[in-house]
Each structure stands twice: as structure tokens, then as C-alpha cells.
Design a protein around this motif. Structure first.
Motif, PDB file in Angstrom:
ATOM      1  N   ASN A  98       0.824  -1.226  -0.130  1.00  0.00           N
ATOM      2  CA  ASN A  98       0.000   0.008  -0.108  1.00  0.00           C
ATOM      3  C   ASN A  98       0.712   1.248   0.054  1.00  0.00           C
ATOM      4  N   ALA A  99       1.952   1.325   0.654  1.00  0.00           N
ATOM      5  CA  ALA A  99       2.894   2.450   0.735  1.00  0.00           C
ATOM      6  C   ALA A  99       3.498   2.642  -0.750  1.00  0.00           C
ATOM      7  N   VAL A 100       3.928   1.669  -1.312  1.00  0.00           N
ATOM      8  CA  VAL A 100       4.453   1.880  -2.750  1.00  0.00           C
ATOM      9  C   VAL A 100       3.284   2.598  -3.600  1.00  0.00           C
ATOM     10  N   GLU A 101       1.985   2.227  -3.560  1.00  0.00           N
ATOM     11  CA  GLU A 101       1.004   2.663  -4.366  1.00  0.00           C
ATOM     12  C   GLU A 101       0.865   4.061  -4.065  1.00  0.00           C
ATOM     13  N   ALA A 102       0.833   4.549  -2.800  1.00  0.00           N
ATOM     14  CA  ALA A 102       0.269   5.813  -2.307  1.00  0.00           C
ATOM     15  C   ALA A 102       1.741   6.525  -2.587  1.00  0.00           C
ATOM     16  N   LEU A 103       2.931   6.269  -2.015  1.00  0.00           N
ATOM     17  CA  LEU A 103       4.149   7.094  -2.142  1.00  0.00           C
ATOM     18  C   LEU A 103       4.869   7.048  -3.517  1.00  0.00           C
ATOM     19  N   VAL A 104       5.270   5.934  -4.031  1.00  0.00           N
ATOM     20  CA  VAL A 104       6.205   5.803  -4.954  1.00  0.00           C
ATOM     21  C   VAL A 104       5.728   4.815  -6.103  1.00  0.00           C
ATOM     22  N   PRO A 105       4.723   5.088  -6.797  1.00  0.00           N
ATOM     23  CA  PRO A 105       4.301   4.058  -7.638  1.00  0.00           C
ATOM     24  C   PRO A 105       5.162   4.024  -8.795  1.00  0.00           C
ATOM     25  N   ASN A 106       5.572   2.721  -8.918  1.00  0.00           N
ATOM     26  CA  ASN A 106       6.670   2.389  -9.974  1.00  0.00           C
ATOM     27  C   ASN A 106       6.213   1.096 -10.819  1.00  0.00           C
ATOM     28  N   ASP A 107       6.890   0.802 -11.788  1.00  0.00           N
ATOM     29  CA  ASP A 107       6.686  -0.256 -12.730  1.00  0.00           C
ATOM     30  C   ASP A 107       6.911  -1.637 -11.993  1.00  0.00           C
ATOM     31  N   GLN A 108       7.897  -1.670 -10.906  1.00  0.00           N
ATOM     32  CA  GLN A 108       8.056  -3.057 -10.326  1.00  0.00           C
ATOM     33  C   GLN A 108       7.070  -3.262  -9.350  1.00  0.00           C
ATOM     34  N   GLU A 109       6.311  -2.340  -8.685  1.00  0.00           N
ATOM     35  CA  GLU A 109       5.325  -2.200  -7.804  1.00  0.00           C
ATOM     36  C   GLU A 109       5.832  -2.535  -6.416  1.00  0.00           C
ATOM     37  N   ARG A 110       7.270  -2.239  -6.021  1.00  0.00           N
ATOM     38  CA  ARG A 110       7.945  -2.509  -4.880  1.00  0.00           C
ATOM     39  C   ARG A 110       8.799  -1.409  -4.405  1.00  0.00           C
ATOM     40  N   PHE A 111       9.406  -1.417  -3.208  1.00  0.00           N
ATOM     41  CA  PHE A 111      10.570  -0.719  -3.025  1.00  0.00           C
ATOM     42  C   PHE A 111      11.865  -1.162  -3.514  1.00  0.00           C
ATOM     43  N   GLY A 112      12.811  -0.584  -3.587  1.00  0.00           N
ATOM     44  CA  GLY A 112      14.105  -1.298  -3.993  1.00  0.00           C
ATOM     45  C   GLY A 112      14.964  -1.876  -2.965  1.00  0.00           C
ATOM     46  N   GLU A 113      15.909  -2.543  -3.431  1.00  0.00           N
ATOM     47  CA  GLU A 113      16.656  -3.276  -2.116  1.00  0.00           C
ATOM     48  C   GLU A 113      18.155  -2.444  -2.323  1.00  0.00           C
ATOM     49  N   PRO A 114      18.842  -2.432  -1.387  1.00  0.00           N
ATOM     50  CA  PRO A 114      20.348  -1.618  -1.185  1.00  0.00           C
ATOM     51  C   PRO A 114      21.128  -2.327  -2.328  1.00  0.00           C
TER      52      PRO A 114
END
Length: 285
Positions: free
Chosen positions: A235-251
Motif C-alpha cells: 500500500n505504501a508503494v502505491e501511495a508514495l512511489v508508484p513504479n513499474d516494479q510495484e515495490r521498494f528497491g533493495e540496497p
């Protein structure tokens, strides 16, 4: 000529694999701000690719901990301490970093972030942010890049961010410093024309480091994102950083981009900004 089958390479040889060798085994890399987060991930990946790394920070215990983790994995690591926000601290860090050999790779990762509104971001806050996030990198460039130029080989990678080009209305002082980091990296590339030294930017999107996960979990209850990290993440990805991979990135995904730019295969890349953001279309951070 028949096209290669799906289980063949372009040369038609079934099962033949090609390993990319970044040729870092004789290189020495300094990653600033590498006691945790993206910096630590980058130092560990460069070490795994064969580089001797220098872990930088202001706290000896934290720097030694990261260096021990690298050594335990079979890598080579030293530490360098110093506050890059002033000339003396930067010079101290550079002396320690070069004590066992010249630096071939400089990753300007160290930075400082405060979530402030325009009202809260006073001129003093702007000055502090600029000195820590921009001038600190300039100090290390001035101290280490001339020797790279003399040797005819070197890499400077600056860690930037998407807010450099898509700033928010909050933390304006931070947004502006990211733009400056991107700009100075390209200017440096032009300065280093024909020297064998390159300068590039890796621009992360929202990456799941500890601070980001803590912030998202703090926001979750009031925004109805859920209770578990799996629910909140989606839900946070959709609200804050919508992107083609639909997730946050990893270090490690940021670290991999840095490692590639440091290798011989990236010699023809200079003055570039490599976005590692999942195809982010906007950010509400």
C-alpha cells in the motif's frame, strides 16, 4: 542463418554462459558514509567483486563492524574516519584511505537528511545541508581525483536521487542538494575528458533501508496501510512511489549499479545518471 533457439546464446552454443568480470581485483575503493544502508551494501558488493575497500564513517565501532563483515566474507577492508563536513575531517579521512595505497574508486555516498517544511528549513538548515551533502563530496574529489588523473584511470560515482529532478514541497533543502550532486557529477565528467577517469550518478528511488522502513511503518496506522510489513509495503508503494516494479528497491540493487559503473565495461559511460527506481513515475516522499 537460423536464429538461435531459446536455450542457446546468440552464438548458437547450447548452455554456454558468459561471466562478466568487472576487473576490480587490483582496485582500491573508498565508499563514504558506508557504515550502514546503501553505503555498506556498496562497500560489500565492491569487495565481493574483488576490490579492496575502505569503509568510511565518523564512528570507529560502526566502521569496524562493517569492515569485519566484509573480511568475514573473504573481502579486504580498511577503515577511514573523519567528518567530511569540514576540511580537517575530510583530509583526515583521505589520509587514512590512502595509507595502504592510492584510491582508484571514489563513491560519494555520505549525506544528511532532515524532513522539514519550507517554514522549518531556515537558511542555517540550507547551509548545513549544502555543506554536508554537496561540499563534502567536493572535498573528497579535490583530495583524491588528481591522483587518479595522473595514473590515467579512476571512477567517481555520486549517489543522487529522484528528488533532484522531481522535488517535493517538503525538505526543500535536501531536494536542492540532490540536484547539486547530480550537476557537479556531470561538470566533473566534462573536466575529466580524455583522462581515463569517469564521473557518473546513480539515482536511487525509494530503497528499503532501516530508516525508510521505520518511516513507512510510522505512517501506516494513520493511513490505513495495514499492520504487517507485507501489507504496508504494497500500500505504501502505491501511495508514495508508484513504479513499474510495484515495490521498494533493495540496497544491493543500488550497489550493483555502482559496481558496474566502477568496472572496465563502463569506460564509455561518463556524465550519465543511472536511475535505479523501478521506473518511478512520481514520488510523494
Amino acid at each position: 542463418m537460423k536464429p538461435a533457439r531459446a536455450d542457446q546464446g546468440a552464438d548458437g552454443i547450447r548452455g554456454k554462459k558468459h561471466k562478466m568480470d568487472l576487473k576490480l581485483t587490483d582496485k582500491r575503493a573508498l565508499v563514504t558514509g558506508s557504515t550502514s544502508g546503501l553505503g555498506a551494501a556498496t562497500a560489500k558488493m565492491l569487495a565481493a567483486e574483488g576490490a579492496a575497500v575502505v569503509v568510511h564513517g565518523r564512528d570507529r565501532d560502526r566502521a569496524e563492524r562493517t569492515a569485519r563483515e566484509i573480511r568475514a566474507a573473504g573481502g579486504v577492508a580498511d577503515i577511514a574516519l573523519g567528518d567530511l563536513a569540514n576540511d580537517e575531517g575530510a583530509a583526515e579521512a583521505a589520509r587514512a584511505a590512502t595509507a595502504h595505497g592510492p584510491i582508484d574508486i571514489l563513491v560519494n555516498n555520505a549525506g544528511f537528511y532532515r524532513h522539514l517544511t519550507w517554514t522549518e528549513a531556515t537558511p542555517d538548515e540550507w547551509r548545513d545541508a549544502y555543506d554536508i551533502n554537496v561540499v563534502s563530496g567536493v572535498r573528497m574529489i579535490r583530495l583524491l581525483v588528481p591522483a587518479m588523473r595522473e595514473r590515467g584511470w579512476g571512477r567517481v560515482v555520486t549517489i543522487g536521487g529522484g528528488l533532484a529532478s522531481q522535488p517535493m514541497n517538503t525538505h526543500p533543502q535536501y531536494n536542492a542538494t540532490l540536484a547539486a550532486r547530480h550537476n557537479l557529477a556531470v561538470s566533473l565528467a566534462r573536466e575529466l575528458k580524455g583522462t581515463g577517469v569517469t564521473s557518473n550518478v546513480v539515482s536511487p528511488g525509494a530503497i528499503v533501508v532501516e530508516a525508510v522502513q521505520e518511516l513507512v511503518m510510522e505512517l501506516a496506522p494513520a493511513r490505513g496501510w495495514g499492520r504487517t510489513w507485507e501489507e504496508v509495503h504494497r500500500n505504501a508503494v502505491e501511495a508514495l512511489v508508484p513504479n513499474d516494479q510495484e515495490r521498494f528497491g533493495e540496497p544491493d540493487e543500488i550497489a550493483a549499479a555502482v559496481a558496474y559503473l566502477c568496472g572496465d565495461h563502463a569506460q564509455y559511460i561518463s556524465g550519465a545518471t543511472i536511475r535505479v527506481d523501478g521506473g518511478t513515475v512520481r514520488s510523494a516522499f
